[in-house]
Motif scaffolding. Structure first.
Motif, PDB file in Angstrom:
ATOM      1  N   LEU A  40       1.100  -0.984  -0.132  1.00  0.00           N
ATOM      2  CA  LEU A  40       0.062   0.715  -0.516  1.00  0.00           C
ATOM      3  C   LEU A  40       0.806   1.708  -0.416  1.00  0.00           C
ATOM      4  N   TYR A  41       0.108   2.494  -0.774  1.00  0.00           N
ATOM      5  CA  TYR A  41       1.526   3.667  -0.904  1.00  0.00           C
ATOM      6  C   TYR A  41       0.293   4.529  -0.587  1.00  0.00           C
ATOM      7  N   ARG A  42       0.525   6.095   0.425  1.00  0.00           N
ATOM      8  CA  ARG A  42       0.219   7.438   0.506  1.00  0.00           C
ATOM      9  C   ARG A  42       0.790   7.884  -0.527  1.00  0.00           C
ATOM     10  N   SER A  43      -0.784   9.078  -0.839  1.00  0.00           N
ATOM     11  CA  SER A  43      -0.511   9.569  -2.001  1.00  0.00           C
ATOM     12  C   SER A  43      -1.263  10.922  -1.938  1.00  0.00           C
ATOM     13  N   ARG A  44      -1.173  11.792  -2.320  1.00  0.00           N
ATOM     14  CA  ARG A  44      -1.511  13.304  -2.683  1.00  0.00           C
ATOM     15  C   ARG A  44      -3.075  12.549  -3.000  1.00  0.00           C
ATOM     16  N   PRO A  45      -4.256  14.148  -2.609  1.00  0.00           N
ATOM     17  CA  PRO A  45      -5.305  13.221  -3.021  1.00  0.00           C
ATOM     18  C   PRO A  45      -4.789  13.466  -4.900  1.00  0.00           C
ATOM     19  N   TYR A 127       3.090   2.461 -10.046  1.00  0.00           N
ATOM     20  CA  TYR A 127       3.715   2.229  -8.799  1.00  0.00           C
ATOM     21  C   TYR A 127       3.810   0.111  -8.271  1.00  0.00           C
ATOM     22  N   PRO A 128       2.351   0.263  -7.391  1.00  0.00           N
ATOM     23  CA  PRO A 128       1.926  -0.364  -6.849  1.00  0.00           C
ATOM     24  C   PRO A 128       1.253  -1.191  -8.244  1.00  0.00           C
ATOM     25  N   ILE A 157       4.737   7.607  -0.863  1.00  0.00           N
ATOM     26  CA  ILE A 157       4.631   7.164   0.050  1.00  0.00           C
ATOM     27  C   ILE A 157       4.585   4.779   0.083  1.00  0.00           C
ATOM     28  N   ARG A 158       5.777   4.525   0.127  1.00  0.00           N
ATOM     29  CA  ARG A 158       4.997   3.220   0.045  1.00  0.00           C
ATOM     30  C   ARG A 158       4.912   2.800   2.106  1.00  0.00           C
ATOM     31  N   LEU A 159       4.213   2.556   2.077  1.00  0.00           N
ATOM     32  CA  LEU A 159       3.712   2.352   3.681  1.00  0.00           C
ATOM     33  C   LEU A 159       4.181   0.858   4.170  1.00  0.00           C
TER      34      LEU A 159
END
Length: 162
Positions: A40-45, A127-128, A157-159
């Protein structure tokens, strides 16, 4: 049996937990032993900037469902997780599930576009997707590796694994 790739995203109601629950729900759609998940990744909306960050990932699996039956099943999972479809595009949501690829099939109708219309420009998809299938070539003949060269991570950011 067809290999599919599904994008998962959420930015409301504990997004990482929403995605893990959706991953579990996908087991009912997948052929036994075929389900795989990217990190999982955190990304900007995408869209309005005044919303929480997203958590995104991609799952792949083999299925006997037709493309439209898969779409219906994914929308049922979204609904079960509190998704309300609104006219607002790219707004906050508890869960978003999109069919990225359905084998080599290309579809464009009133309900469904496969490959997903925005996947080639979205870092939170590419990326995922590369985590699962780095050698993937899209139905149009474009290698995933080439798309990644033209798509910076944009602060994604990769979680850590849970």
């Amino acid at each position: 049996m067809t290999r599919v790739f599904v994008a998962l995203g959420a930015n409301l109601n504990d997004p990482a937990a929403q995605l893990r629950a959706a991953q579990l729900a996908l087991t009912k759609l997948a052929a036994p032993g075929s389900l795989r998940h990217s990190p999982l990744y955190r990304s900007r909306p995408m869209g309005p900037a005044d919303q929480p960050a997203y958590v995104n990932g991609v799952s792949s699996f083999d299925t006997l469902l037709s493309p439209h039956a898969l779409l219906d099943a994914l929308q049922a999972i979204e609904l079960a997780h509190g998704r309300v479809r609104k006219d607002e595009r790219w707004g906050p949501r508890p869960l978003d599930l999109d069919i990225l690829l359905y084998g080599e099939l290309q579809i464009r109708d009133e309900r469904l576009t496969i490959p997903h219309y925005g996947m080639k420009q979205r870092e939170f998809v590419l990326y995922p997707l590369a985590d699962l299938a780095p050698e993937l070539v899209l139905p149009c003949g474009t290698p995933l590796a080439r798309l990644l060269q033209d798509c910076p991570p944009n602060g994604m950011i990769r979680l850590p694994a849970q």
